[in-house]
Design a protein around this motif. Structure first.
Motif, PDB file in Angstrom:
ATOM      1  N   ALA A  19       0.892  -1.120  -0.046  1.00  0.00           N
ATOM      2  CA  ALA A  19       0.017   0.072   0.125  1.00  0.00           C
ATOM      3  C   ALA A  19       1.037   1.202  -0.093  1.00  0.00           C
ATOM      4  CB  ALA A  19      -0.868   0.046   1.322  1.00  0.00           C
ATOM      5  N   ILE A  20       2.131   1.191   0.740  1.00  0.00           N
ATOM      6  CA  ILE A  20       2.788   2.641   0.867  1.00  0.00           C
ATOM      7  C   ILE A  20       3.568   2.763  -0.437  1.00  0.00           C
ATOM      8  CG2 ILE A  20       5.022   3.188   1.943  1.00  0.00           C
ATOM      9  CD1 ILE A  20       4.152   2.158   4.617  1.00  0.00           C
ATOM     10  N   ILE A  21       3.844   1.530  -1.103  1.00  0.00           N
ATOM     11  CA  ILE A  21       4.746   1.650  -2.654  1.00  0.00           C
ATOM     12  C   ILE A  21       3.760   2.253  -3.426  1.00  0.00           C
ATOM     13  CG2 ILE A  21       5.661   0.158  -4.164  1.00  0.00           C
ATOM     14  CD1 ILE A  21       6.891  -1.446  -1.984  1.00  0.00           C
ATOM     15  N   LEU A  22       2.434   1.829  -3.428  1.00  0.00           N
ATOM     16  CA  LEU A  22       1.430   2.238  -4.425  1.00  0.00           C
ATOM     17  C   LEU A  22       1.142   3.645  -4.012  1.00  0.00           C
ATOM     18  CD1 LEU A  22      -1.108  -1.010  -4.500  1.00  0.00           C
ATOM     19  CD2 LEU A  22       0.241  -0.114  -6.457  1.00  0.00           C
ATOM     20  N   PHE A  23       0.850   3.932  -2.959  1.00  0.00           N
ATOM     21  CA  PHE A  23       0.878   5.399  -2.436  1.00  0.00           C
ATOM     22  C   PHE A  23       1.860   6.361  -3.077  1.00  0.00           C
ATOM     23  CE2 PHE A  23       0.569   9.023   0.295  1.00  0.00           C
ATOM     24  CZ  PHE A  23      -0.547   9.518   0.040  1.00  0.00           C
ATOM     25  N   ILE A  24       2.952   5.863  -3.026  1.00  0.00           N
ATOM     26  CA  ILE A  24       4.243   6.832  -3.334  1.00  0.00           C
ATOM     27  C   ILE A  24       4.265   6.640  -5.130  1.00  0.00           C
ATOM     28  CG2 ILE A  24       6.942   6.886  -3.605  1.00  0.00           C
ATOM     29  CD1 ILE A  24       6.858   5.653  -0.884  1.00  0.00           C
ATOM     30  N   ILE A  25       4.102   5.661  -5.610  1.00  0.00           N
ATOM     31  CA  ILE A  25       3.794   5.534  -7.031  1.00  0.00           C
ATOM     32  C   ILE A  25       2.831   6.438  -7.679  1.00  0.00           C
ATOM     33  CG2 ILE A  25       3.335   4.104  -8.957  1.00  0.00           C
ATOM     34  CD1 ILE A  25       4.860   2.009  -7.644  1.00  0.00           C
ATOM     35  N   PHE A  28       3.934  10.019  -7.107  1.00  0.00           N
ATOM     36  CA  PHE A  28       4.823  10.386  -8.313  1.00  0.00           C
ATOM     37  C   PHE A  28       4.184  10.739  -9.764  1.00  0.00           C
ATOM     38  CE2 PHE A  28       8.339   8.755 -11.283  1.00  0.00           C
ATOM     39  CZ  PHE A  28       9.155   9.828 -10.932  1.00  0.00           C
ATOM     40  N   PHE A  29       3.216   9.700 -10.118  1.00  0.00           N
ATOM     41  CA  PHE A  29       2.717  10.108 -11.400  1.00  0.00           C
ATOM     42  C   PHE A  29       1.758  11.026 -11.413  1.00  0.00           C
ATOM     43  CE2 PHE A  29       4.587   5.726 -11.912  1.00  0.00           C
ATOM     44  CZ  PHE A  29       5.341   6.123 -13.121  1.00  0.00           C
ATOM     45  N   SER A  30       1.107  11.570 -10.059  1.00  0.00           N
ATOM     46  CA  SER A  30       0.007  12.352 -10.393  1.00  0.00           C
ATOM     47  C   SER A  30       0.556  13.987 -10.518  1.00  0.00           C
ATOM     48  CB  SER A  30      -0.720  12.118  -8.997  1.00  0.00           C
ATOM     49  OG  SER A  30      -0.164  12.946  -7.788  1.00  0.00           O
TER      50      SER A  30
END
Length: 170
Positions: A19-25, A28-30
């Protein structure tokens, strides 16, 4: 049961990390970013110092003789000079009699034939504006009261006046 709890704990850790990795990604892309920005602005300007103008025009000195017991001395205060240059700031001024007067000498100052009150040999503050040419005319009446004098000799005394001015604070 222990195995199930351990399995859930491992899964929780894995799910939290994912979940943390998905949130960071996603962040990053937003296009949303957090950071500090520094900017520098240079402003150049030219300023001048306002020129205050106050002119005191005096008449020749007068002498008080024993034949008369009063005399008049006239002077004026202006907010422009001989070339017609007007003061660039509003000025406040007062008139002060510098000499220590004998009690037999009485001095009164008139502006436009109205007596100006003197406190401690000073007038109240008056105003010269920078909007239009202004000339304040004054008449100083000096009276010698022979009956108030305790001296047998004639009193010889110079009376000096000072015009003190300062810029009006806005």
């Amino acid at each position: 049961m222990k195995k199930i709890i351990e399995n859930l704990k491992k899964r929780k850790k894995e799910i939290t990390i994912i979940a943390i990795i998905l949130f960071i990604i996603i962040l990053f892309f937003s296009g949303y970013s957090m950071g500090k920005g520094f900017s520098s602005t240079s402003i150049n300007g030219e300023t001048g110092v306002a020129e205050p103008i106050i002119v005191v025009e005096n008449n020749p000195p007068v002498n008080l003789k024993t034949t008369n017991d009063y005399c008049y001395y006239e002077f004026s205060v202006k907010n422009y000079d001989q070339e017609g240059n007007l003061t660039q700031v509003d000025l406040s001024y007062n008139i002060e009699i510098l000499s220590k007067l004998d009690k037999s000498i009485v001095v009164k100052i008139y502006k436009e034939n109205e007596e100006i009150k003197l406190e401690n040999n000073k007038t109240e503050n008056m105003l010269l504006t920078n909007e239009q040419k202004q000339e304040d005319k004054y008449k100083m009446e000096i009276t010698y009261d022979k009956t108030a004098s305790t001296s047998l000799e004639d009193i010889i005394q110079d009376i000096q006046i000072k015009v003190h001015s300062e810029q009006v604070k806005l």
